[in-house]
Design an enzyme around this catalytic site. Sequence first.
Site, mmCIF file in Angstrom:
data_model
loop_
_atom_site.group_PDB
_atom_site.id
_atom_site.type_symbol
_atom_site.label_atom_id
_atom_site.label_comp_id
_atom_site.label_asym_id
_atom_site.label_seq_id
_atom_site.Cartn_x
_atom_site.Cartn_y
_atom_site.Cartn_z
ATOM 1 N N CYS A 56 5.652 25.135 -27.663
ATOM 2 C CA CYS A 56 4.273 25.013 -28.162
ATOM 3 C C CYS A 56 3.272 25.488 -27.100
ATOM 4 O O CYS A 56 3.092 24.825 -26.077
ATOM 5 C CB CYS A 56 4.024 23.548 -28.543
ATOM 6 S SG CYS A 56 2.307 23.125 -28.848
ATOM 7 N N CYS A 59 0.435 23.084 -26.248
ATOM 8 C CA CYS A 59 0.970 21.942 -25.481
ATOM 9 C C CYS A 59 1.029 22.297 -23.996
ATOM 10 O O CYS A 59 0.657 21.490 -23.140
ATOM 11 C CB CYS A 59 2.367 21.569 -25.971
ATOM 12 S SG CYS A 59 2.445 21.069 -27.705
#
Length: 134
Positions: A56, A59
């Site tokens: 991600c 993230c």
Amino acid sequence: MGSFFSTMFTPPPAADDGGDSRVVAVHSTATWDEQWGAHKSNPNKLIVIDFSATWCGPCRFIEPAFKDMAGRFADAVFFKIDVDELSEVARQWKVEAMPTFVLIKGGKEVSRVVGAKKDELERKVNMFISSSSS
């Protein structure tokens, strides 16, 4: 031109899990159960869980800010859970997008931030830590 866009839109590499970070990286259900049991019943302790994934980009982008917050807000406990490693825990907390930050007090969710929204996350952490102070 391709390298320009990849430079512009590629998030920074994820920071190393080692070092002085106060973020507790949880890699097993047993560890999560132990940590959750140790902290959930304290009504004044703020728990902040970062549900993320290694793949991600957002993230990885917010991870340094999350680690910084963990260092500055010593009155809270910060956890990082990879949704691919602990999918059952992510399911229990109804995580549907990454990153998702769940803020908990007294064993109950008090707030949630979905997305790499550093300012919103910091504001909420500060608000719930301040509400613990008497």
